[in-house]
Motif scaffolding. Structure first.
Motif, mmCIF file in Angstrom:
data_model
loop_
_atom_site.group_PDB
_atom_site.id
_atom_site.type_symbol
_atom_site.label_atom_id
_atom_site.label_comp_id
_atom_site.label_asym_id
_atom_site.label_seq_id
_atom_site.Cartn_x
_atom_site.Cartn_y
_atom_site.Cartn_z
ATOM 1 N N TRP A 405 0.824 -1.211 0.000
ATOM 2 C CA TRP A 405 0.000 0.000 0.000
ATOM 3 C C TRP A 405 0.858 1.262 0.000
ATOM 4 C CZ3 TRP A 405 -4.467 -0.726 -1.807
ATOM 5 C CH2 TRP A 405 -5.165 -1.909 -1.546
ATOM 6 N N GLY A 406 1.991 1.226 0.685
ATOM 7 C CA GLY A 406 2.892 2.373 0.652
ATOM 8 C C GLY A 406 3.465 2.613 -0.735
ATOM 9 N N LEU A 407 3.840 1.535 -1.423
ATOM 10 C CA LEU A 407 4.397 1.651 -2.771
ATOM 11 C C LEU A 407 3.349 2.089 -3.780
ATOM 12 C CD1 LEU A 407 6.608 -1.564 -2.798
ATOM 13 C CD2 LEU A 407 7.458 0.781 -2.987
ATOM 14 N N LEU A 408 2.098 1.650 -3.589
ATOM 15 C CA LEU A 408 1.042 2.035 -4.514
ATOM 16 C C LEU A 408 0.873 3.556 -4.545
ATOM 17 C CD1 LEU A 408 -1.164 1.173 -6.467
ATOM 18 C CD2 LEU A 408 -2.722 0.970 -4.503
ATOM 19 N N GLY A 409 0.903 4.174 -3.372
ATOM 20 C CA GLY A 409 0.801 5.633 -3.318
ATOM 21 C C GLY A 409 1.961 6.302 -4.027
ATOM 22 N N ARG A 410 3.179 5.795 -3.826
ATOM 23 C CA ARG A 410 4.342 6.368 -4.483
ATOM 24 C C ARG A 410 4.274 6.187 -5.989
ATOM 25 N NH1 ARG A 410 9.787 4.307 -1.857
ATOM 26 N NH2 ARG A 410 10.594 5.752 -3.433
ATOM 27 N N TRP A 411 3.771 5.031 -6.437
ATOM 28 C CA TRP A 411 3.689 4.783 -7.879
ATOM 29 C C TRP A 411 2.702 5.729 -8.532
ATOM 30 C CZ3 TRP A 411 0.082 3.407 -11.525
ATOM 31 C CH2 TRP A 411 0.601 3.018 -12.766
ATOM 32 N N VAL A 412 1.553 5.965 -7.918
ATOM 33 C CA VAL A 412 0.559 6.876 -8.478
ATOM 34 C C VAL A 412 1.153 8.280 -8.620
ATOM 35 C CG1 VAL A 412 -1.642 8.034 -8.066
ATOM 36 C CG2 VAL A 412 -1.431 5.563 -7.682
ATOM 37 N N VAL A 413 1.861 8.736 -7.579
ATOM 38 C CA VAL A 413 2.489 10.062 -7.643
ATOM 39 C C VAL A 413 3.509 10.116 -8.783
ATOM 40 C CG1 VAL A 413 4.013 11.664 -6.425
ATOM 41 C CG2 VAL A 413 2.110 10.594 -5.212
ATOM 42 N N GLY A 414 4.326 9.075 -8.901
ATOM 43 C CA GLY A 414 5.326 9.048 -9.965
ATOM 44 C C GLY A 414 4.705 8.998 -11.346
ATOM 45 N N PHE A 415 3.604 8.249 -11.487
ATOM 46 C CA PHE A 415 2.923 8.155 -12.776
ATOM 47 C C PHE A 415 2.358 9.510 -13.200
ATOM 48 C CE2 PHE A 415 -0.839 7.307 -15.399
ATOM 49 C CZ PHE A 415 -0.288 6.542 -16.401
ATOM 50 N N VAL A 416 1.715 10.187 -12.271
ATOM 51 C CA VAL A 416 1.148 11.503 -12.573
ATOM 52 C C VAL A 416 2.257 12.487 -12.922
ATOM 53 C CG1 VAL A 416 -0.111 13.463 -11.615
ATOM 54 C CG2 VAL A 416 -0.909 11.139 -11.168
ATOM 55 N N ARG A 417 3.367 12.439 -12.188
ATOM 56 C CA ARG A 417 4.492 13.333 -12.473
ATOM 57 C C ARG A 417 5.012 13.082 -13.897
ATOM 58 N NH1 ARG A 417 8.626 11.675 -8.907
ATOM 59 N NH2 ARG A 417 7.456 12.739 -7.249
ATOM 60 N N GLY A 418 5.075 11.803 -14.301
ATOM 61 C CA GLY A 418 5.523 11.487 -15.648
ATOM 62 C C GLY A 418 4.591 12.044 -16.709
ATOM 63 N N LEU A 419 3.275 11.957 -16.471
ATOM 64 C CA LEU A 419 2.322 12.521 -17.418
ATOM 65 C C LEU A 419 2.504 14.021 -17.549
ATOM 66 C CD1 LEU A 419 -0.961 10.585 -16.495
ATOM 67 C CD2 LEU A 419 0.525 10.212 -18.475
ATOM 68 N N VAL A 420 2.700 14.680 -16.415
ATOM 69 C CA VAL A 420 2.856 16.137 -16.417
ATOM 70 C C VAL A 420 4.113 16.521 -17.200
ATOM 71 C CG1 VAL A 420 3.312 18.159 -14.984
ATOM 72 C CG2 VAL A 420 1.570 16.497 -14.288
ATOM 73 N N ARG A 421 5.184 15.736 -17.022
ATOM 74 C CA ARG A 421 6.447 16.067 -17.687
ATOM 75 C C ARG A 421 6.506 15.574 -19.124
ATOM 76 N NH1 ARG A 421 10.727 14.610 -12.781
ATOM 77 N NH2 ARG A 421 10.070 16.284 -11.376
ATOM 78 N N GLY A 422 5.480 14.811 -19.532
ATOM 79 C CA GLY A 422 5.401 14.419 -20.938
ATOM 80 C C GLY A 422 6.188 13.193 -21.313
ATOM 81 N N TYR A 423 6.416 12.244 -20.355
ATOM 82 C CA TYR A 423 7.073 10.999 -20.738
ATOM 83 C C TYR A 423 6.399 9.828 -20.072
ATOM 84 C CZ TYR A 423 9.666 11.996 -16.361
ATOM 85 O OH TYR A 423 10.026 12.312 -15.082
#
Length: 423
Positions: A405-423
């Motif tokens: 559950w801790g990693l799931l939260g981190r993955w969602v944040v990282g995924f959204v950051r990647g979308l924002v940065r365009g990769y």
């Protein structure tokens, strides 16, 4: 940014060979430095999966004409003793590390093998390519002309050096190049579990068991542990049914610094290995103890497959990543596991290395305004996301729910950051 004329690649596994073959085909003088003393790296009969990036490299630069993989028709999920719980439409291209290595070596430096007995001749415009075994890199030095001198030591203890316009660190999770450039890394970290692995030839299994495994990837989820299986060709490159190998990987929790972990990594001579115990030295008593404990919970095909394995071996599962890929004014780059080493649950390490190669190719070609800085952002971002995702799947499969559950939260944040940065 033009293709560099002189390149040293540290690490002679798949990541190094992807980049070496690409650069050779574009006229560079390429030297691969591999610290393993053997002229051919050992594969441990390991299975791998790959995707479109590897396919693209082979399509453009492989002249052997060899079949390189076999596609699975899908993925089967088994749960405890229920062997056909769910079929999902996830298709992977499956092969053996040993076969892909031999195909790449045949193209890169003309290595002849049982798989490729007649390596293809060089193409017009190819640069010279050299694969040096048994040399351990010890230093990197950038001079005033922008060249990098790579210091090394050979098996006899003799020091030497070679100079290049670009150095590619492709030397894996325990990268020497990463250490030499002082890359900001999370550090190599033990996952808390090991992978037992093995292969069994189809012809050594009952026909109904071979038929269960051969056409697809199969996963068996047990209590706090799981098994992955798929068919691969042997290193000789045969794909005929009956000659293929059923490859399996079994993940088991073993606490860090525990007597159980030390015993697992201790071979039959009493030597404690840092990561992998070779199959001919593995203490199979420990494996059979685990097998006896879990056999009553396995579906019959899995129980038969693991019980029929003549030479299982074990690997400590580590991961590592760094937040930068480019060093020494762009003269040193990290690729593959040297940049981001994932836990193997998604089987994307080979694909990542090929992505890095094709991405650098776009930089050298100037395709679409590609830059080294942009390549680095994409490579680091992809590495961070897959590093987290592989941990996430590992935690799920091994019943580590707090970690999941801790990693799931981190993955969602990282995924959204990647979308924002365009990769």
């Amino acid at each position: 940014m033009p293709v560099p004329k002189r390149v040293v690649i540290v690490g002679g596994s798949l990541a190094g060979l992807f980049h070496g073959l690409y650069l050779k085909r574009h006229g560079s003088r390429v030297v691969v430095i591999e610290q393993d003393p053997g002229s051919v790296r050992s594969s441990h009969q390991a299975g791998i999966a790959f995707g479109p990036a590897v396919e693209e490299i082979l399509r453009q630069y492989d002249d052997t004409g060899m079949q390189s993989c076999t596609p699975a028709v899908g993925t089967r999920i088994a749960y405890r003793r229920r062997q056909n719980v769910k079929e999902i439409n996830v298709v992977r291209h499956l092969t053996s590390w040993g076969l892909l290595y031999r195909i790449l070596r045949a193209n890169f430096d003309g290595l002849a093998s049982e798989a490729v007995p007649n390596p293809p001749p060089p193409r017009d415009g190819d640069g010279p390519a050299e694969y040096r075994s048994g040399q351990r890199v010890t230093s990197l030095r950038l001079d005033q002309t922008g060249a990098v001198t790579v210091g090394f030591i050979d098996p006899a203890g003799v020091e030497g050096s070679v100079t290049a316009d670009l150095v590619i660190g492709a030397d894996g999770v325990h990268s020497t190049v990463r250490d030499l450039v002082h890359a900001p890394a999370t550090g190599v970290e033990y996952s808390g579990y090991v992978a037992w692995r093995g292969t069994v030839c189809e012809s050594a299994l009952p026909p109904e068991v071979a038929a269960y495994f051969a056409p697809r990837t199969s996963l068996n989820f047990l209590r706090d542990t799981y098994i992955v299986t798929y068919a691969i060709p042997p290193s000789t490159g045969t794909f005929t049914p009956g000659t293929r190998l059923i490859n399996w990987v079994w993940y088991l929790n073993i606490p860090p610094s525990s007597p159980s972990l030390i015993a697992t990594l201790t071979d039959t001579t009493g030597h404690v290995h840092a990561n992998t115990v070779p199959s001919h030295l593995t203490n199979t008593t420990i494996f059979h103890h685990h097998l006896a404990e879990h056999l009553p919970s396995m579906p019959p095909p899995f129980a038969t497959l693991l019980s029929s394995t003549p030479h299982p071996f074990v690997t400590k599962i580590n991961d590592a990543r760094t937040d930068a890929a480019v060093f020494l004014d762009g003269r040193v780059v990290l690729v593959g596991d040297s940049l981001a080493a994932f836990r193997p649950h998604f089987a994307v390490a080979t694909e990542q290395a090929a992505r890095h190669c094709l991405g650098l190719g776009r930089v050298w070609d100037g395709e679409g305004g590609a830059t080294l800085e942009g390549w680095e952002r994409e490579a680091v971002g992809y590495g961070e996301r897959m590093w987290l995702a592989s941990r996430l799947l590992g935690a799920f499969g091994l019943g580590r729910w707090g970690e999941f559950w801790g990693l799931l939260g981190r993955w969602v944040v990282g995924f959204v950051r990647g979308l924002v940065r365009g990769y």
